[in-house]
Design an enzyme around this catalytic site. Structure first.
Site, mmCIF file in Angstrom:
data_model
loop_
_atom_site.group_PDB
_atom_site.id
_atom_site.type_symbol
_atom_site.label_atom_id
_atom_site.label_comp_id
_atom_site.label_asym_id
_atom_site.label_seq_id
_atom_site.Cartn_x
_atom_site.Cartn_y
_atom_site.Cartn_z
ATOM 1 N N LYS A 116 0.813 -1.234 0.000
ATOM 2 C CA LYS A 116 0.000 0.000 0.000
ATOM 3 C C LYS A 116 0.838 1.272 0.000
ATOM 4 O O LYS A 116 0.448 2.259 -0.596
ATOM 5 C CB LYS A 116 -0.962 -0.005 1.182
ATOM 6 N N ARG A 152 -8.947 -1.383 16.471
ATOM 7 C CA ARG A 152 -9.225 -0.996 15.103
ATOM 8 C C ARG A 152 -10.143 -2.109 14.600
ATOM 9 O O ARG A 152 -11.144 -2.382 15.250
ATOM 10 C CB ARG A 152 -7.929 -0.809 14.293
HETATM 11 C C1 LIG Z 1 -0.718 -1.597 6.628
HETATM 12 C C2 LIG Z 1 -1.090 -2.910 7.167
HETATM 13 C C3 LIG Z 1 -0.105 -3.874 7.405
HETATM 14 C C4 LIG Z 1 1.367 -3.584 7.220
HETATM 15 O O1 LIG Z 1 1.827 -2.788 8.265
HETATM 16 P P1 LIG Z 1 3.378 -2.377 8.383
HETATM 17 O O2 LIG Z 1 3.470 -1.710 9.695
HETATM 18 O O3 LIG Z 1 3.659 -1.480 7.237
HETATM 19 O O4 LIG Z 1 4.150 -3.640 8.301
HETATM 20 C C5 LIG Z 1 -0.512 -5.115 7.852
HETATM 21 N N1 LIG Z 1 -1.809 -5.396 8.061
HETATM 22 C C6 LIG Z 1 -2.785 -4.494 7.858
HETATM 23 C C7 LIG Z 1 -4.190 -4.874 8.114
HETATM 24 C C8 LIG Z 1 -2.462 -3.218 7.422
HETATM 25 O O5 LIG Z 1 -3.425 -2.318 7.216
#
Ligand SMILES: *Cc1c(COP(=O)(O)O)cnc(C)c1O
Length: 366
Positions: free
Chosen positions: A36, A131
């Protein structure tokens, strides 16, 4: 050269991804590469796959579409609960999605049936970060219902910590996730194939040698891209922290006083700056601002100090020598600065390809 530009070093990203994949592989944990932050740019996504990630994961279906269009071949997981309004897009482009709502899964089931596909569902469990996630007491009921939807394949469970509230992954909450997986298997037969323990914030716990129980997957973004863990933002040994750099150009330069004059009210972003007088400095303005990145997330090179920013200007103190206009300055970025630079149309993304070792030695020979 075009400025501002975000320089992206694929060799460093490859190294980071490969290192984490190997470290976690030894613990029986696969890595889903989270795309992302770089909007699913196919060249970077392909590099993660070349480095051994088991699949790709993104919070936006649009980024998954970008990767599909870019002919990136991988298992793609949507890691934000799908919008009902996007159900058809989600089953059309993602293989699996993370879910918490039966109403949404019901729509995914219908949409998958309409195009003759089976869509994978991984259910997210709330373990304290507040969340997304199903409350643990409700999990068994939701799994039971999920198993009955046609065109839906239940893949397992997962959780996400340290995002909204900063809750630290530890043996208590991770142990609970493993226990829930065991309980589901005991009730429904062996149905939980994936237990996705979380994101980059899980690395301290996992790499610290804990008993990882049923956890067999992590979804990693920031640790791969920026080489740091995310609880205290410390570099991870052996990883590169400078795969991304941001270059900006000086558009005004010269000696200026440090203390503003006139009556002081709010600045462009609603803050009131307390004037300090540290004499005259070599001030430079760079063509870079809040529209391009998060100036608070930039680390300047030695000798340069960031003094302030507005939408389109970054004001720096460049020490004893005034830099000529046209000079380029290269900054390091944190996650927030990278994310904003990636999404800014004003910042050119310059991907530096990974060179094969043979190619490098050939170039040197020439
Ligand atoms: C963005 C995200 C991740 C990755 O998180 P990082 O801290 O960049 O490794 C993993 N799981 C979900 C649900 C996310 O939204």
């Amino acid at each position: 050269m075009i400025a501002p530009r975000l320089q992206i070093d694929l060799a460093k990203i490859h190294h980071n991804a490969h290192t984490l994949v190997s470290l976690l592989g030894r613990r029986g944990i696969s890595v889903s590469g989270v795309t992302k932050t770089f909007l699913g740019l196919p060249d970077i996504a392909a590099e993660l796959l070349a480095a051994g990630v088991s699949g790709l994961a993104d919070s936006r279906i649009e980024n998954i579409q970008t990767m599909r269009r870019g002919a990136v071949k991988a298992h793609m997981t949507l890691i934000r609960s799908p919008m009902i309004s996007q159900a058809a897009l989600v089953v059309g482009h993602a293989d699996t999605s993370l879910n918490t709502e039966l109403d949404v899964i019901s729509e995914l089931s219908k949409a998958a049936g309409a195009i003759g596909r089976t869509h994978g569902v991984l259910l997210m469990v709330e373990l304290g970060d507040l969340r997304e996630g199903i409350m643990p007491v409700d999990l068994e009921r939701v799994v039971g219902r999920t198993l009955r939807f046609p065109n839906i394949a239940f893949k397992g469970i997962g959780t996400n910590l340290a995002c909204r509230s900063g809750v630290v992954p530890d043996s208590a909450n991770m142990g609970e996730l493993s226990k829930l997986a065991n309980a589901l298997d005991a009730t429904f037969g062996p149905i939980v194939s994936m237990v996705s323990g979380g994101n980059s914030s899980n690395l301290n716990w996992v790499l610290g040698g804990a008993d990882t129980g049923r956890i067999n997957n992590l979804r990693l973004g920031e640790s791969i891209l920026l080489g740091c863990e995310t609880l205290h933002r410390q570099p991870i040994e052996g990883l590169h922290t400078d795969a991304f750099t941001l270059v900006a150009e000086v558009i005004e330069s010269g000696p200026k006083p440090t203390k503003p004059w006139g009556e002081i009210a709010e600045n462009a972003f609603g803050a009131v700056v307390t004037p300090v007088d540290s004499g005259t400095i070599c001030q430079a303005i760079l063509a870079l601002g809040q529209m391009d990145t998060d100036p608070d997330g930039l680390t300047p090179p030695p000798g340069i100090r960031i003094l302030g920013s507005s939408s389109d200007h970054l004001v720096v103190d460049c020490g004893r020598e005034c830099l000529p206009t046209g000079t380029e300055i290269t900054f390091q970025l944190n996650y927030s600065a990278v994310a904003r630079a990636m999404t800014s149309p004003f910042v050119t993304k310059q991907i530096e390809p990974r060179k094969e070792p043979e190619m490098q030695s050939m170039e040197r020979a020439v």
